[in-house]
Design an enzyme around this catalytic site. Structure first.
Site, PDB file in Angstrom:
ATOM      1  N   GLN A  10       0.822  -1.205   0.000  1.00  0.00           N
ATOM      2  CA  GLN A  10       0.000   0.000   0.000  1.00  0.00           C
ATOM      3  C   GLN A  10       0.857   1.257   0.000  1.00  0.00           C
ATOM      4  O   GLN A  10       0.344   2.360   0.048  1.00  0.00           O
ATOM      5  CB  GLN A  10      -0.903   0.017   1.251  1.00  0.00           C
ATOM      6  CG  GLN A  10      -1.846  -1.151   1.347  1.00  0.00           C
ATOM      7  CD  GLN A  10      -2.595  -1.187   2.671  1.00  0.00           C
ATOM      8  OE1 GLN A  10      -2.400  -2.080   3.470  1.00  0.00           O
ATOM      9  NE2 GLN A  10      -3.468  -0.213   2.922  1.00  0.00           N
ATOM     10  N   PHE A  41      -5.915  -3.796   4.122  1.00  0.00           N
ATOM     11  CA  PHE A  41      -6.440  -3.473   5.455  1.00  0.00           C
ATOM     12  C   PHE A  41      -5.381  -2.853   6.347  1.00  0.00           C
ATOM     13  O   PHE A  41      -5.450  -2.940   7.569  1.00  0.00           O
ATOM     14  CB  PHE A  41      -7.044  -4.723   6.121  1.00  0.00           C
ATOM     15  CG  PHE A  41      -7.867  -5.566   5.182  1.00  0.00           C
ATOM     16  CD1 PHE A  41      -8.958  -5.013   4.530  1.00  0.00           C
ATOM     17  CD2 PHE A  41      -7.545  -6.889   4.910  1.00  0.00           C
ATOM     18  CE1 PHE A  41      -9.711  -5.758   3.640  1.00  0.00           C
ATOM     19  CE2 PHE A  41      -8.285  -7.633   4.013  1.00  0.00           C
ATOM     20  CZ  PHE A  41      -9.377  -7.063   3.380  1.00  0.00           C
ATOM     21  N   ARG A 154      -7.043  -1.408   9.492  1.00  0.00           N
ATOM     22  CA  ARG A 154      -8.291  -0.735   9.121  1.00  0.00           C
ATOM     23  C   ARG A 154      -8.981  -0.051  10.301  1.00  0.00           C
ATOM     24  O   ARG A 154      -9.382  -0.697  11.253  1.00  0.00           O
ATOM     25  CB  ARG A 154      -9.242  -1.765   8.503  1.00  0.00           C
ATOM     26  CG  ARG A 154     -10.297  -1.141   7.621  1.00  0.00           C
ATOM     27  CD  ARG A 154     -11.091  -2.215   6.934  1.00  0.00           C
ATOM     28  NE  ARG A 154     -11.932  -1.685   5.880  1.00  0.00           N
ATOM     29  CZ  ARG A 154     -12.703  -2.421   5.108  1.00  0.00           C
ATOM     30  NH1 ARG A 154     -12.752  -3.713   5.267  1.00  0.00           N
ATOM     31  NH2 ARG A 154     -13.433  -1.866   4.160  1.00  0.00           N
ATOM     32  N   GLU A 479     -13.263   2.780   5.987  1.00  0.00           N
ATOM     33  CA  GLU A 479     -12.946   2.386   7.354  1.00  0.00           C
ATOM     34  C   GLU A 479     -14.041   2.671   8.375  1.00  0.00           C
ATOM     35  O   GLU A 479     -14.250   1.894   9.284  1.00  0.00           O
ATOM     36  CB  GLU A 479     -11.670   3.101   7.811  1.00  0.00           C
ATOM     37  CG  GLU A 479     -10.442   2.656   7.056  1.00  0.00           C
ATOM     38  CD  GLU A 479      -9.217   3.445   7.453  1.00  0.00           C
ATOM     39  OE1 GLU A 479      -9.168   4.631   7.098  1.00  0.00           O
ATOM     40  OE2 GLU A 479      -8.341   2.901   8.117  1.00  0.00           O
TER      41      GLU A 479
END
Lengths: 535, 695
Positions: A10, A41, A154, A479
């Site tokens: 990410q 996540f 998350r 989220e």
């Protein structure tokens, strides 16, 4: 010595600089390519970096390609997850049920290294502030232990913050022998108190789900059933998110097709789809013939850190919006460049012009058809609040401790959604992940299955109206919904059991049974026999 | 001897001697073919991401049998003469997507997409099954809900997946299904085309059928042959390790099994006696390799005496529950014990012998048998009753922290001839409390102990209440209601196409499994594979890394550690806004799970196996004890600093607020634990030296 790393991450920009630093080479000699990630996540932010770096070191040393696919067992041991916490609090309230002060001491297990744990305090408090506590003070201790370094997962901190808030509300309610919902209503924010607690980004809080009728049917059920009890609870959330600077580039090819690069990574959250839509909209403003088919001409390509710099990270629920905003800026530039040509061509032909014709003319006349830009959030909408509320009804089998979520209703404000289907998917998915955290995930493999999701699952998306400075008035959805799952724990306290207990997380079968009383059947029979012998 | 099978209709032939017998079907598909739609996620047959359709042909009956298997635990050598269909085999971007792929896309049922190919194959198999069911060939909503119940998804929350499955059901109105791009409000077209297997995919190619007729493979086809084979192996010398294999699902639960290599594997799935279900007047005899789904189907239709039929029905329902979860809470031993079943076992010395389940469980060498139950407790009761009087009964309990399931004969005797009253229930509960005792090292000990008496009284209360009906509810356990949902979304066309619920970009590619994730990138020439060696101690000095059996396995090319960070580089594995962290532990490890080294080998499996064999010698003498709790950290002031700009702002004056309060709750505690990510795709990377190199 250059190196190319394909990484499921990410955070390509940070993987990039980590690899360069580790190999001791200039950043220009490193490129990180990420096409798609099979679920992130938050776990593929910090924790993806050592995997990519270790492969790079090995490849560098052996001068051969090296790949690693970490097996599940090792992944569980080396990656870890959410931050465990211990909270001690003092709360003061009036006889009117208005809370006047909350003092917290919060210990956070950061693990052996710092990672991104420093982000936790503000997230915890951000979610906790959903109620008006009167005055609020806290003392955070970020503990350095010899346990695995914790990663941001998350809604990091927010999910715990909202849970802490609900626990306190429930505790206050119990001490006054009242329904928690009564306390919630009294301590919800007014617009003024919201502004005081959140400083900026406060909008009106105008969502509620009427559930008084259902409370009475739950009571009726509980009166006529001995071994099964139901509970119902309503929980609101506010969730503060931040926008970050995000880059994008839009280029038009000679056949009129369009290639897009963005800083954001496709993790499954539908970022590419939203980007395509924004692209279709923003180029559609040129109003050529055929612009309605633009969506089909767009390809979003993988992220390459040498091609697109400053991609920072994908997280915090706002990267889709940020990437859309960047793409919109690029499209505006392209529209600016193409407009004069379009006007000339239309004058010549005396009628309309198609997108493809326009582009082939632009190629002939060397119009620059590649635009890149960096979206930077303006001061005001850097942060904003999301609102939602959920009602859940559950049933507990007192003999086994098994809990079934009978029904969940969620009402969530998406602003002007960028893609309703995708936001719906984020809402439902996040809720179920939260359900896992609060109810099931004692062992690593105990994630929710089809059998454990709410039997009736209703979602309503709201559009609270226009906020001009936001990306076409959209709001985040990735989220915040996880927080609503906090309520799942709450109704467990409301099934009419001992009202003062503290329910550990996750509230698995054995935990619930323990609370129901391990000898519940025996005690019941003893009582029954006593009653019979008396009569 | 050659192994012949088909994948996506394509013929494969392998020389058996060139195949490592422990190679899994998944490894073969992913590393040696272009078919990468089978995804590796849990590696133990529990998550469904690697599910493929395995089809077998019976040359005598001329029928094709299709079933799903987890390719991560299916041994390659066991698929001789089988045909494999992956999600990509159902349809793909070149030949056209399958309607299942389109439904997943249009119901917005694929997010990260890593679980989707497995989901599609599971659904396809369920659709095939229902078509083959003679009694009703219609696919129902109920079947749809079960179709993917053994598959895990971490993104969607399942609701849209269930709706995609239900869209094939004959008893559903599309309007009752969730948000999708087929049905817009006001559309007159309210139905989707049903599933038609003939239209799409051939699960078993003709050429393979022809080959099966003509080949005789060295796999035993009778019990006698098996016995001969085993005898021959034994005669060949002691210490020849043999594994009998059918589904190989044991490797899913017994994790050590996955790392163990046997000298010989014997496939027992071709022995007719072991494949058969035979009915006789006393009941039914089931072969050891009959699949769970076949047993369920058979139990439902067997007609014996009414009482036994009822028991079979219950057994079928119970087995359906087990099958749906795929997590091996196998409590069959307990239930068979109560049912009074018996087992035929064969041994080399004594031939075939019939044992009661009780004898079977107690006798060597099967001590480990019942351990595969993952339940807290399981119980099975069989009782013959006359009104509220128990004539006789069998009570069996297992999995509560016992080596094998037991029968409570003491309680059975106590109960026989008794009328069930509250008093009797109370006495039985007291008795059971002294008999069903978990071993001391069992987890959730108190909870397990409480379940035996409670489950007993829940079941026997029913008998009592039949008569008394004294006002309170019976609350018998009810099956869960069907899943349902509604979605209300505000449509805003102002910024069209922004806001439109368009389907996810690439969703069909994700469904067919063609979407490329990092591990799907074809391995470049000379590619090597890494696996981490991590610390198993929280705070310790690392002395030396060596390997079990004291030698570095030959195939290992390198062990990369902090010493291999090039000159000019730093040992960093993470560089982010406010911190950097080491890549490999240097002298001291600071937690369990910290990486110490990367083992590099020429296959992922070898790297993983070697990393498991690594033994790190630790030295803790001159170190402080590790800090293993937050309280200890606070006590020792082992804290990270929080930058002031990241520290949230206090609101108002709490001492004033506390003073104004009429009530105070002081020093209340809350504890919160961790949660593992469980992304379906685990951490992965591929690094390639680029130009300016002599590579």
């Amino acid at each position: 010595n250059s190196i190319l790393v394909y990484s499921s991450c990410q955070t390509p920009q940070y993987v990039h600089s980590t690899v360069a630093a580790c190999l001791g080479i200039s950043e220009k000699k490193v490129s990180i390519i990420t096409r798609r990630v099979g679920g992130g996540f938050g776990g593929k932010a910090v924790k993806a970096m050592p995997v990519a770096t270790a492969c790079a070191v090995a490849a560098n040393k052996l001068q051969r390609p090296v790949r690693t696919y970490v097996n599940r067992k090792t992944d569980m041991i080396m990656t870890g997850g959410r931050h465990p916490m211990k909270i001690t609090y003092n709360v003061g309230f009036r006889s009117t049920r208005k809370i006047t002060a909350l003092e917290l001491e919060i210990l956070i297990d950061a693990g052996a290294t710092l990672g991104l744990s420093m982000l936790m305090p503000s997230n915890i408090i951000g979610a906790l502030k959903k109620y008006n506590w009167g005055a609020l003070s806290f003392d955070f201790k970020l503990c350095k232990t010899n346990l695995l370094s914790k990663a941001i997962m998350r809604a990091p901190g927010d999910v715990q913050g909202t849970y802490i808030a609900e626990s306190i509300i429930k505790n206050v309610a119990s001490s006054l022998s009242l329904e928690a919902d009564t306390i919630r209503k009294i301590n919800l924010h007014t617009y003024e108190s919201l502004a005081l607690f959140y400083k900026d980004g406060a909008d009106k809080l105008g969502v509620s789900l009427n559930f008084e009728d259902r409370i009475s049917s739950v009571r009726a059920f509980n009166e006529s059933n001995i071994w099964r009890k139901r509970g119902i609870s309503r929980v609101p959330i506010t969730y503060e998110v931040s926008m970050f600077a995000t880059p994008g580039r839009v280029s038009v090819l000679s056949d009129g097709s369009i290639v897009v690069e963005v800083g954001g990574i496709e993790l499954g959250q539908g970022l590419w789809t939203k980007v395509k839509q924004m692209n279709g909209y923003a180029l559609g403003l040129l109003q050529c013939n055929g612009t309605e088919e633009l969506m089909g001409k767009i390809r979003v390509v993988q992220s390459d850190t040498l091609s697109m710099v400053q991609g920072i990270f994908t997280g915090g629920s706002t990267t889709s919006e940020g990437s859309c905003a960047a793409v919109r800026l690029c499209c505006e530039t392209l529209v600016e460049r193409l407009k004069p040509l379009k006007t000339t061509l239309m004058e010549k032909s005396g009628g309309s012009i198609s997108w493809n014709e326009l582009i082939s003319q632009a190629y002939a006349q060397s119009v620059n058809l590649s635009a890149s830009d960096l979206y930077t959030p303006e001061e005001t909408p850097t942060k904003y609040l999301n609102y939602g509320v959920a009602v859940s009804e559950v049933e507990v089998d007192l003999v086994t401790g098994k809990t079934t979520v009978l029904q969940t209703d969620i009402l969530y404000d998406c602003g002007n959604s960028l893609n309703l289907a995708i936001d719906l998917g984020q809402i439902e998915g996040a809720f179920v992940q939260g359900l896992g955290f609060f109810m099931l995930e004692e062992q690593h493999m105990d994630i929710p299955t089809i059998d454990t999701i709410p039997r009736q699952f209703n979602v309503e998306i709201l559009n609270s109206g226009c906020h001009e400075k936001r990306v076409l008035s959209s709001k985040a959805s990735g989220e915040p919904l996880l927080l609503l799952a906090a309520l799942l724990r709450m109704w467990k306290c409301e099934v009419g059991l001992d009202s003062m207990f503290q329910l550990p997380v996750p509230a698995t079968m054995s935990v619930v049974k323990e609370l129901c009383g391990l000898n519940i059947v025996k005690s019941y029979l003893e009582w029954k026999l006593r009653v019979t012998s008396r009569s | 001897m050659n192994l012949v099978f088909a994948i996506k209709g394509k013929r494969f032939e392998l020389d058996l001697s060139s195949v490592d017998p422990s190679t899994t079907l998944l490894e073969f598909l992913r590393y040696q073919t272009p078919f990468k739609s089978v995804k590796l996620s849990c590696g133990e047959g529990a998550c469904g991401a690697c599910v493929v359709l395995l089809s077998k042909y019976d040359p005598i009956l001329k029928t094709v049998e299709d079933l799903t298997v987890s390719s991560c635990i299916t041994l390659l050598y066991s698929i001789n003469h089988c045909s494999i269909t992956t999600s990509e085999g159902l349809g793909n971007s070149r030949d056209g997507f399958h309607s299942i792929h389109n439904r997943f896309s249009s119901f917005h049922a694929s997010q990260c997409g890593f679980c989707t190919p497995g989901m599609c194959v599971s659904l396809y198999s369920a659709l095939l099954d229902s078509e083959k069911t003679e009694s009703s060939s219609e696919f129902t909503v109920l079947e749809a809900e079960k179709a993917v119940s053994g598959n895990l998804c971490r993104c969607t929350g399942y609701r849209p997946i269930v709706d995609a499955c239900k869209s094939f059901a004959s008893d559903v109105d599309i309007e009752d299904l969730g948000f999708n791009s087929f049905c817009k409000k006001g559309d007159s077209n309210k139905s989707l085309p049903p599933f038609n297997s003939k239209k799409h995919v051939c699960t078993f190619p003709e050429f393979l059928k022809d080959e099966i007729k003509s080949t005789d493979f060295g796999i035993p086809t009778s019990v006698e042959e098996l016995q001969r084979l085993l005898g021959a192996c034994k005669a060949n010398g002691n210490g020849v390790s043999i594994k009998l294999v059918a589904g190989n699902t044991g490797t899913g639960y017994y994790k050590d099994e996955r790392e163990r290599n046997y000298d010989k594997y014997i496939d027992i799935t071709r022995i007719p006696e072991m494949k058969a279900i035979r009915e006789n007047k006393n009941g039914v005899e089931i072969g050891a390799v009959v699949t769970i789904s076949k047993v369920i189907a058979a139990l439902k239709v067997i007609r014996v005496s009414p009482g036994v039929e009822k028991m079979f029905g219950k057994l079928a329902i119970h087995m359906e529950m087990i099958a749906a979860r795929k997590q091996f809470p196998s409590d069959m031993a307990t239930i068979l014990l109560a049912a009074g079943a018996s087992v035929n076992i064969m041994s080399l010395s004594r031939g075939i012998k019939k044992l009661s389940v009780e004898e079977f469980l107690q006798g060597p060498p099967l001590e480990a048998f019942d351990l595969c139950a993952l339940a807290y407790l399981n119980a099975a009761f069989l009782a013959e009753v006359n009104d509220t009087k128990v004539i006789n009964c069998r009570l069996a309990f297992g999995a509560y922290g016992t080596k094998y399931a037991i029968r409570c004969k003491e309680v059975e005797e106590f109960l026989s001839g008794k009328v069930i009253t509250e008093n009797v229930l109370y006495e039985v509960i007291t008795l059971l409390g002294n008999i069903v005792l978990p071993q001391n090292d069992t987890t959730n000990l108190a909870y397990r102990s409480s379940l035996a008496p409670d489950s007993f009284s829940s079941s026997f209360r029913v008998i009592q209440q039949k008569k008394t009906s004294n006002g309170y509810h019976l609350d018998p356990p009810k099956p869960l209601p069907m899943l349902s949902s509604t979605q209300i979304v505000p449509v805003n066309d102002e910024f069209y196409p922004v806001g439109e619920p368009v389907t996810k970009s690439g969703a069909s590619l994700q469904a067919s499994g063609e979407a490329v994730y990092v591990d799907d990138i074809p391995a470049p020439k000379n590619c090597l594979f890494g696996a981490f060696i991590y610390s198993k101690k929280p705070y310790t000095r690392i002395k030396v890394i060596h390997f079990k059996e004291n030698s570095v396995p030959d195939d290992i090319l390198a062990i990369i550690s902090c010493k291999d960070v090039p000159k000019g580089g730093q040992n960093v594995g993470m560089k982010f806004a406010f911190s950097t962290e080491p890549l490999f532990a240097e002298e001291v490890t600071t937690c369990v799970g910290q990486s110490i080294a990367l083992v590099v080998a020429d296959t992922q499996r070898k790297a993983d196996t070697t990393a498991n064999l690594a033994v790190v010698t630790y030295k803790t003498e001159d170190l402080e004890p590790p800090i293993l709790s937050m309280e200890e950290a606070v006590k020792k002031s082992s804290l990270f600093e929080i930058f002031p700009f990241l520290y949230p702002q206090q609101v108002g004056d709490t001492s004033k607020g506390m003073a104004e309060a009429d009530h105070r709750i002081l020093s209340s505690d809350i504890t919160l634990g961790s949660q593992y990510f469980f992304y379906m795709e685990t951490q992965t990377a591929l690094a390639m030296p680029d130009e300016d190199n002599h590579y």
